[in-house]
Design a protein around this motif. Sequence first.
Motif, short mmCIF file in Angstrom:
data_model
loop_
_atom_site.label_atom_id
_atom_site.label_comp_id
_atom_site.label_asym_id
_atom_site.label_seq_id
_atom_site.Cartn_x
_atom_site.Cartn_y
_atom_site.Cartn_z
N ALA A 119 0.82 -1.21 0.00
CA ALA A 119 0.00 0.00 0.00
C ALA A 119 0.85 1.27 0.00
O ALA A 119 2.07 1.22 0.25
CB ALA A 119 -0.91 -0.01 1.23
N LEU A 120 0.21 2.37 -0.28
CA LEU A 120 0.85 3.68 -0.17
C LEU A 120 1.10 3.96 1.31
O LEU A 120 0.44 3.39 2.19
CB LEU A 120 -0.05 4.77 -0.76
N SER A 121 2.02 4.88 1.60
CA SER A 121 2.38 5.15 3.00
C SER A 121 1.18 5.64 3.81
O SER A 121 1.08 5.37 5.00
CB SER A 121 3.54 6.14 3.08
N CYS A 122 0.24 6.34 3.18
CA CYS A 122 -0.94 6.82 3.90
C CYS A 122 -1.87 5.68 4.34
O CYS A 122 -2.71 5.86 5.22
CB CYS A 122 -1.71 7.85 3.07
N HIS A 123 -1.74 4.51 3.73
CA HIS A 123 -2.55 3.34 4.09
C HIS A 123 -1.75 2.26 4.82
O HIS A 123 -2.25 1.15 5.01
CB HIS A 123 -3.20 2.74 2.84
N GLY A 124 -0.51 2.55 5.19
CA GLY A 124 0.29 1.58 5.94
C GLY A 124 1.59 1.19 5.29
O GLY A 124 2.36 0.42 5.85
N GLY A 125 1.85 1.65 4.08
CA GLY A 125 3.12 1.36 3.41
C GLY A 125 3.37 -0.12 3.27
O GLY A 125 2.47 -0.89 2.95
N SER A 126 4.60 -0.54 3.54
CA SER A 126 4.96 -1.95 3.38
C SER A 126 4.38 -2.84 4.48
O SER A 126 4.60 -4.04 4.49
CB SER A 126 6.47 -2.12 3.29
N GLY A 127 3.63 -2.25 5.40
CA GLY A 127 2.94 -3.03 6.43
C GLY A 127 1.50 -3.35 6.07
O GLY A 127 0.77 -3.93 6.86
N ALA A 128 1.10 -2.98 4.85
CA ALA A 128 -0.25 -3.26 4.37
C ALA A 128 -0.22 -3.51 2.87
O ALA A 128 0.76 -3.16 2.21
CB ALA A 128 -1.18 -2.09 4.70
N SER A 129 -1.27 -4.11 2.35
CA SER A 129 -1.33 -4.40 0.91
C SER A 129 -2.73 -4.17 0.38
O SER A 129 -3.72 -4.47 1.06
CB SER A 129 -0.95 -5.86 0.64
N TYR A 130 -2.78 -3.64 -0.84
CA TYR A 130 -4.04 -3.57 -1.58
C TYR A 130 -4.22 -4.93 -2.24
O TYR A 130 -3.28 -5.47 -2.82
CB TYR A 130 -4.01 -2.51 -2.67
N VAL A 131 -5.42 -5.47 -2.19
CA VAL A 131 -5.69 -6.79 -2.76
C VAL A 131 -6.89 -6.67 -3.70
O VAL A 131 -7.94 -6.16 -3.32
CB VAL A 131 -5.99 -7.83 -1.66
#
Length: 193
Positions: free
Chosen positions: A162-174
Motif C-alpha cells: 500500500a501507499l504510505s498513507c494506508h500503511g506502506g509496506s505493512g499493508a497491501s491492496y488486494v
Amino acid sequence: MAMTDEELFLASMGDVVPLAKSNIVTLSKAQHDPSIAQLQRRLAAEQELEFDPNYLSTEFVDLLDPHDQLSYKKSGVQDGVFKNLRLGKYQVDATLDLLGRPFREARSALFEFIQDCHKRNIRVILLRHGKGLNSKPFPAILKSYCNKWLREMPEILAFHSALSCHGGSGASYVLLKKSDEKKAENRELHAKR
C-alpha cells in the motif's frame, strides 16, 4: 466306586485357603473412566479427522525483509488495472487488520475474510499484515506468510504493498475476482446488440 465331578472338585480344593479381605482389590467405576489426558487426546484425534476447508499452507515460507514491497499479478490482469491498484486509485471496500494476531488465528481470519468478500462482490480490500519488525523468532513472519497465502487463493487477481498513507509496506491492496453473479451482470450490461 468312582467319585463324582463334585467330589473330585472338593477333594482337589481341600487345601485352598480363602484370600484375606485386605488382599482383595475392587475396581470402582471411576477407574474405568478415561483420564483427562486421554479425553484430550481423543478430542484432538477427532478434530484431525474433521475436514478443514482452509487450504492455506502452513509449511515452509521464504522469509521477507520487513521493508520489502509485496507485488503480485496473475497473468491476464491488465497492466493499467495493476498500475491503478499499485497507486491506490481504487476505492477500498473492506479492511482486514491482522496486526498482533497469533499465526493460526491470522490464517483463519484471512481465509474467511477473502471468502466472504468474494461472495459479497467486494473487489478491493486493504490487508494490514504489519512489517513484522519485532516478530519472533524471525522478522516479518506474518508478512511472509500473507505473501504466500494470497498467491495460493484463486479469488485473488493481484496485490501490492500500500501507499504510505494506508500503511506502506505493512499493508497491501488486494484485488479480488468478480463473483460469477457479477460476471453475468457485466456480460449482460455490455452485450453487443
